[in-house]
Design a protein around this motif. Structure first.
Motif, PDB file in Angstrom:
ATOM      1  N   ASN A  83       3.983  49.376  24.288  1.00 19.34           N
ATOM      2  CA  ASN A  83       5.427  49.889  23.934  1.00 19.34           C
ATOM      3  C   ASN A  83       5.488  51.067  25.217  1.00 19.34           C
ATOM      4  O   ASN A  83       4.772  50.973  26.207  1.00 19.34           O
ATOM      5  CB  ASN A  83       5.109  50.862  22.810  1.00 19.34           C
ATOM      6  CG  ASN A  83       3.885  51.815  22.897  1.00 19.34           C
ATOM      7  OD1 ASN A  83       3.586  52.282  23.954  1.00 19.34           O
ATOM      8  ND2 ASN A  83       3.489  52.353  21.690  1.00 19.34           N
ATOM      9  N   PRO A 143      12.586  47.483  25.165  1.00 23.04           N
ATOM     10  CA  PRO A 143      12.696  48.220  26.230  1.00 23.04           C
ATOM     11  C   PRO A 143      12.686  47.748  27.517  1.00 23.04           C
ATOM     12  O   PRO A 143      12.145  46.541  27.673  1.00 23.04           O
ATOM     13  CB  PRO A 143      11.573  49.395  26.030  1.00 23.04           C
ATOM     14  CG  PRO A 143      10.588  48.620  25.151  1.00 23.04           C
ATOM     15  CD  PRO A 143      11.368  47.640  24.585  1.00 23.04           C
ATOM     16  N   TYR A 157       9.157  47.867  21.469  1.00 26.79           N
ATOM     17  CA  TYR A 157       9.068  49.356  20.728  1.00 26.79           C
ATOM     18  C   TYR A 157       7.965  49.120  19.881  1.00 26.79           C
ATOM     19  O   TYR A 157       7.812  48.197  18.988  1.00 26.79           O
ATOM     20  CB  TYR A 157      10.603  49.659  20.339  1.00 26.79           C
ATOM     21  CG  TYR A 157      11.888  49.672  21.237  1.00 26.79           C
ATOM     22  CD1 TYR A 157      11.682  50.962  22.178  1.00 26.79           C
ATOM     23  CD2 TYR A 157      12.634  48.945  21.562  1.00 26.79           C
ATOM     24  CE1 TYR A 157      12.500  51.067  23.136  1.00 26.79           C
ATOM     25  CE2 TYR A 157      13.687  49.110  22.421  1.00 26.79           C
ATOM     26  CZ  TYR A 157      13.739  50.084  23.208  1.00 26.79           C
ATOM     27  OH  TYR A 157      14.493  50.290  24.139  1.00 26.79           O
ATOM     28  N   ASP A 158       7.611  50.381  19.336  1.00 26.29           N
ATOM     29  CA  ASP A 158       6.562  50.317  17.991  1.00 26.29           C
ATOM     30  C   ASP A 158       7.183  49.775  16.879  1.00 26.29           C
ATOM     31  O   ASP A 158       6.288  48.953  16.352  1.00 26.29           O
ATOM     32  CB  ASP A 158       6.267  51.874  17.707  1.00 26.29           C
ATOM     33  CG  ASP A 158       5.235  52.285  18.816  1.00 26.29           C
ATOM     34  OD1 ASP A 158       4.216  51.374  19.124  1.00 26.29           O
ATOM     35  OD2 ASP A 158       5.093  53.212  19.238  1.00 26.29           O
TER      36      ASP A 158
END
Ligand code: ADP
Ligand code: MG
Length: 415
Positions: A363, A394, A241-242
């Motif tokens: 991402n 993720p 994730y960012d």
């Protein structure tokens, strides 16, 4: 190039450089002259001898490299040597435009040769269908067809295909993208066992390899695509994730003894941000981006080259062409704007037969983009587990994340 389980045809004995060296029949040479073809392109130099030897072949080459003549010329040559009223070659293509284009090229090359041919594609009416039926029953030599229309004819039972010599799948990757996989299987089920199969594709994603495995017999492989990342580069990716990126970067940099580490990010604002953040963590880092004066850029670059600066963070301006020796680690903080950029960036490491590591942070929004890079280079890049303190990342599911990623791939932003 990684192992594909097929024979490499590249780097064998030096390829011939004129059309004379193929010893084509005079009628074909006349056609080539009429078309103003003087010298074979690299794919033609490599593919033609293989096709003339009757080997199955898989050829990977970008558009515009001359694939059409690479397969048409040897086929026409064989037809001149043993003519007859039978379907000799079947060329399957994804679109009617391509079918027409190939038929026109064939018209030119075979102008002086006893070769009959027809393009067969959907969207035309009953008169065309009757003409196609006639060609398929009476034995037109070369059939160039889109899958659906050809199957319609096969289903009627009159196609005389028993003497087929060559099956050519052109733009195979595009055919699979268009959902023609089952149609291709269906078509091959109608064909006699002993024919040569040639597969042409601009890219080499896993599904093309699967198709090749199913339809080709002990193929030779040639590859004229973009230069691939050098063999010495260990490539891997983190699916994140960012919010996990900065933590991951810091943990990667923490106890690295590597002298030169190059980090790429997509925009100059992010580059500046990373520079600040990492300087706060006492990392020996500087940045290069388009807001710096040329003098300042040169300064930073000089320090990086003489190893007084360990980490350099940059936008794309650095990724192409600049030759810095022995960068041990390249980190793509963002997935590059296009697949070629990826190859250029990764090419910064492992130059001149040293080894290097290239890591990419992916991402969810960039997953589809990253998948395209994997498709272009022809293999999957290893996904590494995140350090436990960062929590779970993720899942890597480019198909599911398609909507979010759409439209970001082809646009080239000013950097
Ligand atoms: P691809 O199928 O690889 O995209 P094409 O076969 O359509 O490429 O060829 C691209 C263009 O280059 C065509 O206009 C073709 O006529 C031309 N061409 C191909 N080979 C040669 C050659 N040996 N000499 C001159 N022109 C060539
Ligand atoms: Mg083509």
């Amino acid at each position: 190039m990684e192992d594909t389980g097929t024979t490499e045809a590249t780097n064998q004995s030096p390829p011939p450089v004129t059309f004379d060296s193929f010893h084509f029949e005079a009628e074909l040479m006349d056609g080539l002259r009429a078309m103003n073809f003087e010298k074979p392109t690299p794919i033609q130099q490599q593919a033609i001898p293989i096709i003339m030897k009757n080997r199955d072949m898989i050829a990977c080459a970008q558009t515009g490299t001359g694939k059409t003549a690479a397969y048409l010329l040897p086929v026409i040559n064989k037809l001149i040597q043993s003519p007859g009223d039978f379907i000799h070659t079947l060329i399957i293509v994804p679109t009617r435009e391509l079918a027409i284009q190939i038929d026109e090229a064939l018209q030119g090359f075979a102008y002086f040769a006893p070769v009959s041919h027809i393009a067969i594609y959907g969207g035309t009416g009953g008169i065309s269908f009757e003409q196609e039926k006639k060609a398929l029953t009476q034995g037109a030599n070369i059939i160039i067809a889109t899958p659906g229309r050809l199957i319609a004819h096969f289903n009627m039972g009159y196609v005389q295909i028993g003497k087929l010599q060559h099956l050519i799948l052109d733009e195979a990757d595009r055919m699979l993208d268009m959902g023609f996989s089952d149609d291709i299987s269906k078509i091959t089920s109608y064909l006699p066992k002993n024919h040569q199969t040639l597969l042409f594709s601009a890219t080499m994603p896993p599904k093309i390899r699967e198709l090749a495995k199913k339809t080709l017999h002990d193929p030779e492989q040639i590859n004229i695509s973009l230069s691939k990342p050098a063999a010495g580069v260990m490539q891997a990716a983190y699916v994140v994730y960012d919010t996990q990126k900065i933590g991951l970067l810091k943990s990667l940099l923490q106890d690295r003894k590597i002298a030169s580490i190059l980090i790429f990010s997509s925009t100059k604002d992010k580059v500046k941000e990373l520079e600040k953040e990492l300087q706060r963590s006492k990392i020996n880092i500087a940045a290069i981006h388009s807001d710096l004066e040329q003098d300042q850029r040169n300064d930073v670059l000089r320090q990086f080259k003489n190893k007084s600066l360990q980490v350099l963070v940059a936008t794309d301006i650095l990724s192409r062409g600049i030759d810095i020796d022995s960068i041990g680690l390249v980190i793509n903080y963002d997935v590059p704007g296009d697949a070629e950029d990826y190859i250029h960036r990764v090419g910064r490491t492992a130059r001149a037969e040293t080894t290097g590591v290239a890591l990419t942070f992916v991402n969810p929004r960039d997953q589809q983009k990253f998948k395209r890079i994997e498709d272009l280079i022809g293999y999957e890049i290893k996904k590494l587990a995140l350090p436990p303190q960062l929590g779970a990342g993720p899942e890597y599911a480019p198909e599911k994340n398609k909507e979010q990623g759409r439209g970001h791939f082809t646009k080239r932003k000013k950097r």
